[in-house]
Design a protein around this motif. Structure first.
Motif: not given
Length: 399
Positions: A9, A13, A15, A68, A70-75
């Motif tokens: 993972y 991923h 970033s 929920e 946003h995607e970047q924060e979750q990642e």
């Protein structure tokens, strides 16, 4: 399989995004499942919590968020959590996640666990009860007897492993932006009393720690030096530890100077201790002035600065009020007397302060003739006038 799943993972991923949420605590709920608590502070400095359950038992990571994002924060949060899991996997643990609650409830002090188990106890307590003095006190009711047993058993390696894991947990400083000021988010203030006790234990056995755990000891000292507020809050004991053995002290200074150079880090802690070690009065006064400047900056920047005030006051009580007057004479910064009010000075300093303020107002009045200095000089003149009127009104009336 679990480690491969995590590493896969992380490899997939990548970033450079740095998230806003910070890890508060975590608990292991199954062999390959952890629950994490992340948080931010809003503009009113109120906690906003997000909970993450992360399952890494299969071929893929399965994360579940309580809300929920946003995607970047979750990642970012998932990767941060996975890195913590990998880091902890390097340490042994014997306290199973299913019995940790029972262990805490029954308070089995006589049972010797592994260093990571005690850090996990702190995480468990904070996850369920929050970070506060009561939680920290309860944690140390487990840790301190364990550390004393390790000293009795001469197991200095496990002692330092315990301290390393504890420092990993508590040595952080986050700055949160509010509506009109910043908030300095820390946890170590709850640990000050106990860390003084721990340092005294190490101090009493320093030669043994240095012989058997030299690298860990030096690294821990360096990490404390980097958190300058924490270091000065425990300086009485911390300084005694660092300066107690001549040859060890030289090695400590060499190590810290090298790390500071390698990391391009400017520390106010090391010059302070070196000045004491070298019995250099002038260097010591200069180092104390730098500490006061550091404290003043915090007081003007952060809404919460009680610890910094205590540090500044301890320096002044140790060196004397003349230090503040000398600092003002050197910098002509009126915030010296905003942070350390003239009314708190002993009576014998009042006349000297008045003369210095009058010299400063003449200095800034002359600078006002130059366009580039006019605004800042006007502000300082106004501040000095206010200080004079607030503290010397009767003197001017009698004149």
């Amino acid at each position: 399989m679990a480690r491969e799943c995590i590493e896969k993972y992380l490899a997939e991923h990548t970033s450079k995004y740095i998230g806003k949420y910070r890890c508060h605590s975590s608990v292991q709920t199954k062999k390959f499942e952890h629950k994490f608590r992340y948080y931010i502070l809003d503009s009113q400095f109120r906690d906003i919590n997000v909970f993450l359950t992360i399952d890494y038992s299969g071929e893929e990571i399965i994360p579940t968020f309580s809300v929920e994002l946003h995607e970047q924060e979750q990642e970012y949060i998932i990767k941060d959590a996975l890195n913590k899991i990998i880091y902890d996997s390097h340490y042994k643990t014997i306290l199973h996640c299913h019995i940790i609650a029972h262990f805490i409830e029954t308070h089995q002090k006589e049972t010797l666990l592994e260093p990571l188990d005690y850090r996990n106890i702190l995480d468990y307590l904070e996850y369920h009860n929050g970070t506060n003095q009561e939680t920290v006190d309860q944690f140390y009711s487990f840790l301190m007897p364990y550390l004393n047993r390790l000293i009795y058993n001469k197991n200095y390696k496990k002692f330092m492993d315990s301290i390393t894991l504890l420092l990993d947990k508590i040595l952080y400083e986050y700055e949160w932006d509010g509506t009109t000021a910043k908030y300095l988010d820390t946890q170590y203030q709850y640990h000050l009393y106990y860390f003084r006790e721990i340092i005294r234990i190490v101090y009493a056995n320093l030669d043994k720690f240095y012989k058997e755990t030299k690298e860990q000891l030096l690294e821990a000292i360096w990490r404390l030096c980097k958190l300058q507020r924490f270091a000065f809050a425990i300086m009485t004991d911390f300084g005694s530890l660092v300066l107690s053995h001549y040859h060890i002290t030289l090695d400590i200074f060499h190590y810290i100077n090298k790390r500071a150079k390698d990391e391009h880090y400017q520390s106010i802690v090391l010059p302070y201790m070196e000045a004491i070690f070298n019995s250099d009065d002038e260097a010591f006064k200069d180092a104390c002035k730098d500490v006061i400047r550091f404290v003043m900056n915090d007081m003007l920047t952060f809404a919460n600065h009680d610890l910094q005030i205590a540090i500044g006051n301890s320096i002044v009580l140790d060196v004397g009020y003349q230090l503040l007057i000398d600092l003002f004479s050197q910098d002509y910064n009126t915030f010296v007397f905003v942070c350390f009010p003239i009314s708190t000075f002993p009576e014998e300093y009042r006349c000297t302060i008045k003369k210095e303020l009058e010299k400063a107002i003449r200095f800034y009045a002359a600078r006002m003739e130059h366009d580039e200095y006019r605004l800042t000089s006007f502000e300082q003149v106004a501040n000095i006038n206010r200080l004079l009127m607030e503290n010397y009104r009767e003197d001017y009336r009698s004149e």
